[in-house]
Write a protein that holds these residues in place. Sequence first.
Motif, PDB file in Angstrom:
ATOM      1  N   GLU A  58      -1.832 -43.890  -7.905  1.00 61.86           N
ATOM      2  CA  GLU A  58      -2.562 -43.629  -9.110  1.00 61.86           C
ATOM      3  C   GLU A  58      -1.688 -43.361 -10.314  1.00 61.86           C
ATOM      4  O   GLU A  58      -0.564 -42.905 -10.088  1.00 61.86           O
ATOM      5  CB  GLU A  58      -3.568 -42.509  -9.078  1.00 61.86           C
ATOM      6  N   ARG A  59      -2.110 -43.970 -11.530  1.00 59.55           N
ATOM      7  CA  ARG A  59      -1.368 -43.504 -12.774  1.00 59.55           C
ATOM      8  C   ARG A  59      -2.289 -42.730 -13.705  1.00 59.55           C
ATOM      9  O   ARG A  59      -3.328 -43.113 -13.817  1.00 59.55           O
ATOM     10  CB  ARG A  59      -0.906 -44.752 -13.566  1.00 59.55           C
ATOM     11  N   GLU A  60      -2.095 -41.281 -14.105  1.00 61.34           N
ATOM     12  CA  GLU A  60      -2.859 -40.404 -14.799  1.00 61.34           C
ATOM     13  C   GLU A  60      -2.144 -40.381 -16.291  1.00 61.34           C
ATOM     14  O   GLU A  60      -0.986 -39.901 -16.373  1.00 61.34           O
ATOM     15  CB  GLU A  60      -3.013 -39.069 -14.121  1.00 61.34           C
ATOM     16  N   THR A  61      -2.977 -40.790 -17.061  1.00 59.57           N
ATOM     17  CA  THR A  61      -2.442 -40.732 -18.292  1.00 59.57           C
ATOM     18  C   THR A  61      -3.404 -39.707 -19.279  1.00 59.57           C
ATOM     19  O   THR A  61      -4.216 -39.255 -18.801  1.00 59.57           O
ATOM     20  CB  THR A  61      -2.830 -42.207 -19.344  1.00 59.57           C
ATOM     21  N   GLY A  62      -2.649 -39.367 -20.216  1.00 58.89           N
ATOM     22  CA  GLY A  62      -3.215 -38.219 -21.057  1.00 58.89           C
ATOM     23  C   GLY A  62      -2.315 -37.939 -21.988  1.00 58.89           C
ATOM     24  O   GLY A  62      -1.435 -38.940 -22.650  1.00 58.89           O
ATOM     25  N   PRO A  66       2.647 -40.529 -18.633  1.00 63.64           N
ATOM     26  CA  PRO A  66       2.032 -40.612 -17.306  1.00 63.64           C
ATOM     27  C   PRO A  66       2.365 -40.089 -16.257  1.00 63.64           C
ATOM     28  O   PRO A  66       3.597 -40.014 -15.942  1.00 63.64           O
ATOM     29  CB  PRO A  66       1.912 -42.407 -17.429  1.00 63.64           C
ATOM     30  N   GLU A  67       1.648 -39.676 -15.271  1.00 69.00           N
ATOM     31  CA  GLU A  67       2.084 -39.204 -13.959  1.00 69.00           C
ATOM     32  C   GLU A  67       1.400 -40.110 -12.807  1.00 69.00           C
ATOM     33  O   GLU A  67       0.301 -40.379 -12.743  1.00 69.00           O
ATOM     34  CB  GLU A  67       1.292 -37.697 -13.800  1.00 69.00           C
ATOM     35  N   SER A  69       1.262 -40.957  -8.820  1.00 71.47           N
ATOM     36  CA  SER A  69       1.072 -40.242  -7.447  1.00 71.47           C
ATOM     37  C   SER A  69       0.685 -41.473  -6.526  1.00 71.47           C
ATOM     38  O   SER A  69       0.306 -42.516  -6.566  1.00 71.47           O
ATOM     39  CB  SER A  69      -0.196 -39.270  -7.583  1.00 71.47           C
TER      40      SER A  69
END
Length: 93
Positions: A58-62, A66-67, A69
């Motif tokens: 996953e790529r978590e954006t905000g 980006p993070e 995992s």
Amino acid sequence: MEEVLFKSEQTESRATIAAHLRAVADKLEAGEGITLSDGGESVSLDVPDRPTFEVKAERETGSGSPELSVEFELEWREGESSGGGESGGLSVE
């Protein structure tokens, strides 16, 4: 409803993480139960012969960078002695 039986989250070296994953892999291959412990907390699990294996990247954006995992999950119904799914085509290189 989800009940968290055990959780551990900490920054570790790649070698330490590999050792944890290897220990789990060795237990799975030997058909033994897995005990997870961290400090005074622990949980023991008997993994059936054929649990569902989920791998997710996953790529978590905000806000901020980006993070990324990678998650590895074994899933089965409590009391299940064997899973139902066929072997998939997953490859790890």
